[in-house]
Write an enzyme that holds these catalytic residues in place. Structure first.
Site, short mmCIF file in Angstrom:
data_model
loop_
_atom_site.label_atom_id
_atom_site.label_comp_id
_atom_site.label_asym_id
_atom_site.label_seq_id
_atom_site.Cartn_x
_atom_site.Cartn_y
_atom_site.Cartn_z
N ASP A 62 1.64 4.19 -7.42
CA ASP A 62 2.96 3.75 -6.94
C ASP A 62 4.08 4.21 -7.87
OD1 ASP A 62 4.63 2.48 -5.15
OD2 ASP A 62 4.54 0.56 -6.20
N ASN B 247 6.41 6.92 -6.93
CA ASN B 247 6.89 8.30 -6.69
C ASN B 247 8.35 8.32 -6.24
OD1 ASN B 247 4.28 9.06 -7.14
ND2 ASN B 247 3.79 9.47 -4.99
N TRP C 211 10.73 7.57 -9.03
CA TRP C 211 10.78 8.71 -9.96
C TRP C 211 11.78 9.74 -9.46
CZ3 TRP C 211 9.96 13.95 -9.71
CH2 TRP C 211 9.77 14.61 -10.93
N ARG D 240 13.03 11.62 -1.99
CA ARG D 240 11.79 10.88 -2.31
C ARG D 240 10.55 11.78 -2.24
NH1 ARG D 240 11.53 5.37 -2.28
NH2 ARG D 240 9.43 5.54 -1.41
N HIS E 207 6.81 12.52 -4.34
CA HIS E 207 5.43 12.60 -3.85
C HIS E 207 4.79 13.92 -4.29
CE1 HIS E 207 6.17 8.95 -1.78
NE2 HIS E 207 6.95 9.47 -0.85
N TRP F 172 3.22 3.95 7.49
CA TRP F 172 3.76 4.55 8.73
C TRP F 172 5.14 3.97 9.03
CZ3 TRP F 172 1.45 8.73 10.46
CH2 TRP F 172 0.07 8.88 10.32
N ARG G 87 7.63 3.71 7.12
CA ARG G 87 8.72 4.34 6.35
C ARG G 87 9.55 5.26 7.26
NH1 ARG G 87 6.85 5.35 0.16
NH2 ARG G 87 6.02 3.26 -0.14
N LEU H 49 -17.75 14.19 -10.43
CA LEU H 49 -16.86 13.05 -10.13
C LEU H 49 -16.69 12.93 -8.62
CD1 LEU H 49 -14.56 11.05 -11.40
CD2 LEU H 49 -13.00 12.86 -10.74
N ARG I 146 0.89 -6.35 -7.37
CA ARG I 146 0.28 -6.79 -6.11
C ARG I 146 -0.72 -5.75 -5.65
NH1 ARG I 146 5.95 -6.40 -4.47
NH2 ARG I 146 6.39 -4.28 -3.75
C1 IPE Z 1 1.07 1.05 -1.94
O1 IPE Z 1 2.36 1.29 -2.35
C2 IPE Z 1 0.56 2.20 -1.14
C3 IPE Z 1 0.32 3.45 -1.88
C4 IPE Z 1 0.48 3.64 -3.15
C5 IPE Z 1 -0.17 4.53 -1.09
P1 IPE Z 1 3.63 0.76 -1.52
O2 IPE Z 1 4.82 1.23 -2.25
O3 IPE Z 1 3.51 1.13 -0.09
O4 IPE Z 1 3.47 -0.84 -1.65
P2 IPE Z 1 4.56 -1.98 -1.47
O5 IPE Z 1 5.25 -1.72 -0.17
O6 IPE Z 1 5.51 -1.89 -2.62
O7 IPE Z 1 3.79 -3.26 -1.49
C1 IPE Z 2 3.71 5.57 -3.75
O1 IPE Z 2 5.01 5.74 -4.21
C2 IPE Z 2 3.29 6.65 -2.80
C3 IPE Z 2 3.20 6.22 -1.40
C4 IPE Z 2 3.33 5.00 -0.97
C5 IPE Z 2 2.92 7.25 -0.42
P1 IPE Z 2 6.24 5.10 -3.45
O2 IPE Z 2 6.75 6.08 -2.46
O3 IPE Z 2 5.89 3.77 -2.90
O4 IPE Z 2 7.26 4.95 -4.63
P2 IPE Z 2 8.29 3.76 -4.85
O5 IPE Z 2 7.49 2.49 -4.95
O6 IPE Z 2 9.22 3.74 -3.69
O7 IPE Z 2 8.97 4.11 -6.13
MG MG Z 3 5.99 1.90 -3.68
#
Ligand code: IPE
Ligand code: IPE
Ligand code: MG
Length: 245
Positions: A17, A19, A22, A30, A34, A66, A68, A128, A184
Site C-alpha cells: 500500500d 503507491n 508516493w 497515481r 503503481h 474496481w 476506483r 521462491l 488494517r
Molecule cells: C489494499 O489497499 C489493496 C492493495 C494493496 C492491493 P487499499 O488502498 O485498497 O486499502 P484501503 O482502501 O486503504 O483499505
Molecule cells: C496500493 O497503493 C496499490 C493498489 C491498491 C492497487 P494505493 O493505490 O492504495 O496507494 P495509496 O494508499 O492511495 O497511497
Molecule cells: Mg491504499
C-alpha cells in the site's frame, strides 16, 4: 519473556500500500506510483529469494479496487499486461514460480492469457513461490471455497475449506506486512492470517527496500508465537529446568 521465533519466516504476505501517495507527493499521476510499485516488488522478490523465504504473497488488486476511478483501474490493468510480458525472464533467472490468486472471471482475455502463460513458463521453478493476489478478496476466497465444496456435496470443515481455498498450495503466512501506514487488513487473507505475525510499516510501498524488509524480519524474530499455548509450554525441557532453578 519474548523468545525469538528463530528461522527466516517461510511465508511472507504483503499488502503493498501507498503507491498513490508516493506519486501524489511528487505531483505525478497515481499510476506512476503503481509503476514504481512494480519496481519495488521486483526488488522485494529478489531480497526474499536471497534471504531464503519460501513463499511471498502480495496483494496487487483487491475486489474493492474496481471502485476506483476508471482511468486508474485501466492504468492498473495495462500495467499488469506490461508486467506479465516483461517480468517472466527475470522470474526465471531468480527461480521464482508465479501463481495468480483471485477471481479470474472478471479479468480481460489479454490478462487471463498473460497469466496462464506466465504461470506455465515458471511452473518448474522451486526457489521462491510468488503468489500475486489480483482481483482477490478474503471474503471472496472463503465464499468461493464454500461454494466449491457445496457443489461437490462435501461437508464443510476447517480441513476441507483449507483445501478449497486459493492458497491451498502453500502453508499459512508467518509474517503479514502492510506498508503505507494503515493498520488494517483490507480484506486480505482473512482466513490464512489467523496466526500470522502482523507488521505495519510507515514506508510507502515504492520505498519499501531491503532494509525495511530486514526490519520486518527482525521484528518477527522478536515475537513469541504461542498458537494458543502458554510461554512455558513452548520452552524446551532444558530451558524450563533452568527457569525453575
Ligand atoms: C489494499 O489497499 C489493496 C492493495 C494493496 C492491493 P487499499 O488502498 O485498497 O486499502 P484501503 O482502501 O486503504 O483499505
Ligand atoms: C496500493 O497503493 C496499490 C493498489 C491498491 C492497487 P494505493 O493505490 O492504495 O496507494 P495509496 O494508499 O492511495 O497511497
Ligand atoms: Mg491504499
Amino acid at each position: 519473556m519474548s523468545r525469538p521465533s528463530g528461522a527466516i519466516p517461510h511465508h511472507i504476505a504483503v499488502v503493498m500500500d501507498g503507491n498513490g501517495r508516493w506519486a501524489t507527493r511528487r505531483f505525478l499521476p497515481r499510476v506512476a506510483g503503481h509503476k514504481q510499485g512494480v519496481e519495488s516488488l521486483r526488488r522485494c522478490v529478489k531480497a526474499c529469494a536471497a534471504r531464503g523465504v519460501g513463499v511471498l504473497t502480495v496483494f496487487a488488486f483487491s475486489s474493492e479496487n474496481w471502485n476506483r476511478p476508471a482511468d486508474e483501474v485501466s492504468g492498473l490493468m495495462e500495467l499488469m499486461v506490461m508486467a506479465l510480458g516483461r517480468e517472466v525472464p527475470r522470474l526465471l533467472e531468480d527461480g521464482v514460480r508465479l501463481h495468480f490468486v483471485g477471481a479470474r472471471g472478471g479479468l480481460s482475455e489479454k490478462i487471463a492469457n498473460g497469466i496462464a502463460k506466465a504461470e506455465q513458463a515458471t511452473a518448474h521453478n522451486t526457489k521462491l513461490v510468488l503468489n500475486v493476489c489480483f482481483n482477490y478478496g478474503g471474503r471472496w476466497d472463503i465464499a468461493h471455497a464454500a461454494q466449491q465444496l457445496a457443489l461437490k456435496g462435501e461437508p464443510i470443515t476447517e480441513e476441507s475449506l483449507n483445501r478449497a481455498l486459493a492458497l491451498a498450495h502453500v502453508p499459512d503466512p508467518d509474517l503479514f506486512i502492510r506498508t503505507g501506514g494503515e493498520q488494517r487488513l483490507s480484506n486480505f487473507l482473512l482466513w490464512q492470517s489467523a496466526y500470522s505475525e502482523l507488521f505495519f510499516s510507515d514506508r510507502l510501498w515504492p520505498e519499501f527496500d531491503e532494509a525495511a524488509l530486514d526490519e520486518a524480519i527482525a521484528a518477527f524474530h522478536g515475537r513469541e508465537r504461542r498458537f494458543g499455548k502458554t510461554s512455558a509450554q513452548l520452552a524446551p525441557p532444558g530451558a524450563r529446568a533452568q527457569e525453575a532453578a
